[in-house]
Design a protein around this motif. Structure first.
Motif, PDB file in Angstrom:
ATOM      1  N   GLY A  80       0.810  -1.209   0.000  1.00  0.00           N
ATOM      2  CA  GLY A  80       0.000   0.000   0.000  1.00  0.00           C
ATOM      3  C   GLY A  80       0.845   1.262   0.000  1.00  0.00           C
ATOM      4  O   GLY A  80       1.715   1.456  -0.847  1.00  0.00           O
ATOM      5  N   LYS A  81       0.595   2.137   0.979  1.00  0.00           N
ATOM      6  CA  LYS A  81       1.308   3.410   1.083  1.00  0.00           C
ATOM      7  C   LYS A  81       2.717   3.254   1.649  1.00  0.00           C
ATOM      8  O   LYS A  81       3.472   4.221   1.700  1.00  0.00           O
ATOM      9  CB  LYS A  81       0.519   4.372   1.977  1.00  0.00           C
ATOM     10  N   PHE A  82       3.057   2.057   2.076  1.00  0.00           N
ATOM     11  CA  PHE A  82       4.315   1.849   2.788  1.00  0.00           C
ATOM     12  C   PHE A  82       5.340   1.171   1.885  1.00  0.00           C
ATOM     13  O   PHE A  82       5.055   0.168   1.249  1.00  0.00           O
ATOM     14  CB  PHE A  82       4.081   0.994   4.036  1.00  0.00           C
ATOM     15  N   MET A  83       6.535   1.740   1.885  1.00  0.00           N
ATOM     16  CA  MET A  83       7.630   1.164   1.119  1.00  0.00           C
ATOM     17  C   MET A  83       8.876   1.203   1.997  1.00  0.00           C
ATOM     18  O   MET A  83       9.780   1.998   1.804  1.00  0.00           O
ATOM     19  CB  MET A  83       7.861   1.922  -0.187  1.00  0.00           C
ATOM     20  N   PRO A  85       1.331 -13.125  -4.609  1.00  0.00           N
ATOM     21  CA  PRO A  85       0.153 -13.781  -4.019  1.00  0.00           C
ATOM     22  C   PRO A  85       0.444 -14.228  -2.586  1.00  0.00           C
ATOM     23  O   PRO A  85       1.595 -14.494  -2.223  1.00  0.00           O
ATOM     24  CB  PRO A  85      -0.079 -14.978  -4.943  1.00  0.00           C
ATOM     25  N   LEU A  86      -0.598 -14.281  -1.767  1.00  0.00           N
ATOM     26  CA  LEU A  86      -0.454 -14.848  -0.424  1.00  0.00           C
ATOM     27  C   LEU A  86      -1.782 -15.513  -0.090  1.00  0.00           C
ATOM     28  O   LEU A  86      -2.745 -14.856   0.301  1.00  0.00           O
ATOM     29  CB  LEU A  86      -0.111 -13.780   0.614  1.00  0.00           C
ATOM     30  N   GLU A  87      -1.827 -16.817  -0.301  1.00  0.00           N
ATOM     31  CA  GLU A  87      -3.058 -17.585  -0.168  1.00  0.00           C
ATOM     32  C   GLU A  87      -2.928 -18.601   0.961  1.00  0.00           C
ATOM     33  O   GLU A  87      -3.087 -19.806   0.766  1.00  0.00           O
ATOM     34  CB  GLU A  87      -3.379 -18.283  -1.497  1.00  0.00           C
ATOM     35  N   VAL A  88      -2.636 -18.110   2.162  1.00  0.00           N
ATOM     36  CA  VAL A  88      -2.469 -18.975   3.327  1.00  0.00           C
ATOM     37  C   VAL A  88      -3.208 -18.348   4.512  1.00  0.00           C
ATOM     38  O   VAL A  88      -3.049 -17.146   4.773  1.00  0.00           O
ATOM     39  CB  VAL A  88      -0.983 -19.152   3.694  1.00  0.00           C
ATOM     40  N   ALA A 110      -1.388  -2.907   7.624  1.00  0.00           N
ATOM     41  CA  ALA A 110      -1.705  -2.750   6.203  1.00  0.00           C
ATOM     42  C   ALA A 110      -1.579  -4.083   5.461  1.00  0.00           C
ATOM     43  O   ALA A 110      -2.365  -4.366   4.543  1.00  0.00           O
ATOM     44  CB  ALA A 110      -0.794  -1.702   5.567  1.00  0.00           C
ATOM     45  N   LEU A 111      -0.631  -4.909   5.854  1.00  0.00           N
ATOM     46  CA  LEU A 111      -0.479  -6.221   5.207  1.00  0.00           C
ATOM     47  C   LEU A 111      -1.665  -7.121   5.538  1.00  0.00           C
ATOM     48  O   LEU A 111      -2.175  -7.831   4.656  1.00  0.00           O
ATOM     49  CB  LEU A 111       0.832  -6.881   5.630  1.00  0.00           C
ATOM     50  N   PHE A 112      -2.103  -7.111   6.776  1.00  0.00           N
ATOM     51  CA  PHE A 112      -3.299  -7.871   7.154  1.00  0.00           C
ATOM     52  C   PHE A 112      -4.480  -7.476   6.266  1.00  0.00           C
ATOM     53  O   PHE A 112      -5.190  -8.334   5.728  1.00  0.00           O
ATOM     54  CB  PHE A 112      -3.613  -7.610   8.630  1.00  0.00           C
ATOM     55  N   ASN A 113      -4.681  -6.181   6.091  1.00  0.00           N
ATOM     56  CA  ASN A 113      -5.775  -5.710   5.240  1.00  0.00           C
ATOM     57  C   ASN A 113      -5.579  -6.129   3.784  1.00  0.00           C
ATOM     58  O   ASN A 113      -6.531  -6.518   3.099  1.00  0.00           O
ATOM     59  CB  ASN A 113      -5.884  -4.185   5.329  1.00  0.00           C
ATOM     60  N   HIS A 114      -4.341  -6.036   3.318  1.00  0.00           N
ATOM     61  CA  HIS A 114      -4.058  -6.399   1.929  1.00  0.00           C
ATOM     62  C   HIS A 114      -4.401  -7.858   1.657  1.00  0.00           C
ATOM     63  O   HIS A 114      -5.041  -8.179   0.638  1.00  0.00           O
ATOM     64  CB  HIS A 114      -2.580  -6.142   1.615  1.00  0.00           C
ATOM     65  N   ALA A 147      -7.017  -9.107  -1.036  1.00  0.00           N
ATOM     66  CA  ALA A 147      -6.429  -9.587  -2.290  1.00  0.00           C
ATOM     67  C   ALA A 147      -6.513 -11.091  -2.477  1.00  0.00           C
ATOM     68  O   ALA A 147      -6.354 -11.585  -3.601  1.00  0.00           O
ATOM     69  CB  ALA A 147      -4.958  -9.143  -2.373  1.00  0.00           C
ATOM     70  N   ALA A 148      -6.741 -11.840  -1.382  1.00  0.00           N
ATOM     71  CA  ALA A 148      -6.772 -13.301  -1.500  1.00  0.00           C
ATOM     72  C   ALA A 148      -7.870 -13.733  -2.476  1.00  0.00           C
ATOM     73  O   ALA A 148      -9.017 -13.291  -2.376  1.00  0.00           O
ATOM     74  CB  ALA A 148      -6.998 -13.929  -0.127  1.00  0.00           C
ATOM     75  N   LYS A 149      -7.512 -14.582  -3.414  1.00  0.00           N
ATOM     76  CA  LYS A 149      -8.483 -15.072  -4.388  1.00  0.00           C
ATOM     77  C   LYS A 149      -9.386 -16.143  -3.786  1.00  0.00           C
ATOM     78  O   LYS A 149     -10.535 -16.293  -4.174  1.00  0.00           O
ATOM     79  CB  LYS A 149      -7.747 -15.614  -5.614  1.00  0.00           C
TER      80      LYS A 149
END
Length: 628
Positions: free
Chosen positions: A183-186, A291-294, A312-316, A320-322
């Motif tokens: 997201g906004k974080f790099m 991808p992160l599908e776990v 932010a990663l939790f939200n992502h 984003a998980a398919k």
């Protein structure tokens, strides 16, 4: 990252403590030995022939068991100075006694593992190969869960992105150094915040990277020889102690480890990388285009290095998980503690100088309930009992729960910076107003890189005695003339601030480049001012991290800082305060203000910086207020 005993000023063991520990070790060893098959220094093969040292503890018998896997750059040898140590044995007993196999492995190039080490245990194919090997063992039920905090968690996301079918659950705690861009974080694994280097990695790598000239065991050494050697030779180097309060002041920063006579390793390469260097995208970092599908259980701390990117990663992953089942199996806990200090919460949890009350939580119950559901397939009450998000609100000192973060009932409220041009120090005229001032009378301060604002508490780890993390009274610090202080009126009613905090400042400078820092403060009726979160922005990166755009003298620039995050109740009689400056050292490296590389510079330039605030330049902080 963990604080290492090599760092100056950390705890040491007394002879009595060692004797007690030895007694405890014997007891835990024999308890484990009675229920487990113990297979140490198994050399697990990777696809390129490199072997990684692995200890395996599994229930006795011929059953098939789910595996709890811990992968780490740290020393898990159960023998030190001829005595067994307890930590690995305790973890193994906890798993085996619950019907799990427990596997712990050193990353490539660490201790007894073969190969050359790089941060996050690259290549990430090592993680995939380990999952493949474990899932094929006769004692495996084919499901693996990964667990760890700090460096034992940070590798998990990138490996999970490879999609090995055996990886069925994650427990990631204090995992921010594994997050590259989200997201906004790099931050590139906490190396940066807003384009400024977080100096924790300098002190951490001093005690972690192996010297290129260090002696190594023979290639192909047999397991029986490793089991024998581990009892008196554990491959753990002892580096000279460093007073990091002084050591981190060394200039140029690229020479800090060298001048401390530390190990030669990857630091000199990493310190020269810019935020968008291609090397950040070739290692073990997770980026949000992967991808992160776990299913994952995420544990975050309010006073850790990277609370905001972690959330932010939790939200992502949720968004984003398919696989809808994966999206539904993302859970988050946010505790009011320091890095990896979850189980240190007490009836009266003190974080720095501030009491935040009884912040205890039964983490074992949460972890094993999670694993039992996903690795054993138990129809337990985990989902019925555990909220999607469990977060601790400081000030009101209570655990709360929500279905999402930020909370659905959030109202962003703007507080505008205001003054008559004399916001310097807490005795100045800086205020937080509901509307921006009509006229721009900027606040001016001098930033001298040789006399930076000292980090006092904060969201930090791993800097030895240089910075103690947590919440500390900032009121004495606020007497510095290079700190601008903006304070609200005394609150007549209490307000809860929970969520991401957005900040926009309008800045001008006499320099080509400089930094701007901001800190959110809870001011108590007695005048004590406790820090909640902080951030920084290097202005050459104000337009993005893929380019450097330097400043023109006197020109006013809009600067959007990376979001802060917290959950804090400002009680009646309290005040909300914002500090603004250009340094927070050694939490972050000093900007030398030259427009040069910074990492290879020993001489800086003194600059005059201005914070503008008016209708034309509405410098503002937006706080997430919770509507009750």
């Amino acid at each position: 990252m963990k604080k290492l005993l090599l760092a100056f000023g950390l705890l040491t063991c007394t002879a009595g403590a060692i004797q007690l520990k030895a007694q405890d070790t014997a007891a835990i060893y024999w308890k484990l030995d009675s229920i487990a098959v113990i297979d140490q220094k198994v050399m697990m093969p990777m696809r390129d022939g490199i072997r990684l040292a692995t200890d395996i503890y599994r229930p006795k018998g011929n059953g098939k068991y789910p595996i709890v896997f811990s992968r780490t750059p740290y020393n898990f040898n159960t023998w030190v100075d001829g005595k067994m140590t307890t930590r690995t044995l305790e973890e193994a007993y906890q798993a085996v006694s619950r019907g799990y196999a427990f596997v712990v492995q050193n990353e490539r190039g660490r201790f007894f593992s073969e190969g050359e080490w790089d941060i996050l245990g690259t290549p990430i194919t090592d993680g995939y190969d380990a999952l493949e090997w474990m899932s094929k063992q006769s004692w495996s039920n084919g499901k693996v869960g990964v667990i760890g905090c700090s460096s034992t968690a940070e590798w998990q996301m990138a490996v999970a992105s490879q999609g090995h079918p055996a990886l069925a659950a994650m427990v990631a705690q204090g995992f921010g150094a594994g997050v590259g861009r989200v997201g906004k974080f790099m931050e590139q694994g906490n190396w940066y915040r807003g384009g400024a280097q977080q100096m924790l990695f300098t002190s951490w790598l001093y005690s972690t990277q192996h010297d290129k000239m260090a002696p190594k065991l023979p290639v192909g050494i047999q397991q029986k020889d490793l089991v024998r050697l581990q009892k008196f030779y554990d491959m753990g180097p002892e580096y000279p102690r460093v007073d990091w309060a002084q050591g981190l002041r060394t200039l140029p920063v690229k020479d800090i480890i060298k001048k401390a006579q530390g190990p030669e390793g990857i630091y000199e390469d990493m310190i020269a990388r810019k935020p968008n260097d291609p090397a950040w995208f070739k290692g073990g970092l997770y980026h949000d285009n992967m991808p992160l599908e776990v299913p994952a259980y995420w544990f975050v701390s309010w006073y850790d290095v990277s609370s905001a990117p972690n959330i932010a990663l939790f939200n992502h992953v949720r968004n984003a998980a398919k696989n809808k089942s994966v999206a539904d199996n993302q859970y988050l806990v946010i505790a009011p503690v320091l890095h990896c200090s979850y189980k240190r919460a007490t009836e009266n949890t003190i974080v720095g100088q501030r009491s935040v009350g009884d912040a205890r939580l039964n983490y074992d119950e949460l972890t094993w309930g999670w694993f039992n559901m996903l690795l054993k397939g138990e129809q337990n009450d985990f989902k019925a009992k555990q909220p999607r998000v469990r977060y601790y609100t400081m000030g009101s000192n209570k655990w709360q729960q929500a279905e999402s973060f930020p909370l659905a009932n959030t109202e962003m409220k703007s507080f505008y910076l205001s003054s008559a041009g004399k916001a310097n120090t807490r005795n100045g005229d800086g205020s937080l107003a509901m509307m921006p001032p009509a006229k721009d009378i900027p606040d001016v301060f001098t930033y001298d890189p040789m006399n930076p604002v000292t980090s006092y508490g904060g969201n930090v780890c791993c800097t030895g005695n240089a910075v103690q993390g947590g919440s500390f009274d900032q009121s004495e610090m606020e007497l510095r003339n290079d700190i601008l202080v903006y304070t609200s009126e005394e609150l007549k009613e209490g307000v809860e601030v929970t969520g991401f905090i957005e900040s926009t400042l309008y800045v001008s400078s006499t320099g080509l480049d400089t930094d701007v820092t901001i800190k959110l403060i809870d001011v108590h009726p007695d005048g004590k001012a406790y820090n909640l979160d902080e951030t920084i922005q290097r202005l050459r990166y104000r337009e993005g991290y893929d380019k450097e755009v330097f400043m023109e003298k006197g020109k006013v620039y809009k600067v959007d800082l990376t979001p802060m995050v917290t959950s804090n109740y400002f009680a009646p009689g309290h005040k909300i305060r914002i500090e603004v400056s250009s340094s927070n050292f050694p939490r972050f490296d000093r900007n030398m203000n030259t427009g040069g590389n910074n990492y290879d510079e020993a001489t800086g330039v003194v600059v005059q910086n201005k914070i503008h605030h008016s209708k034309q330049y509405p410098s503002v902080i937006k706080l997430p207020m919770i509507k009750k």
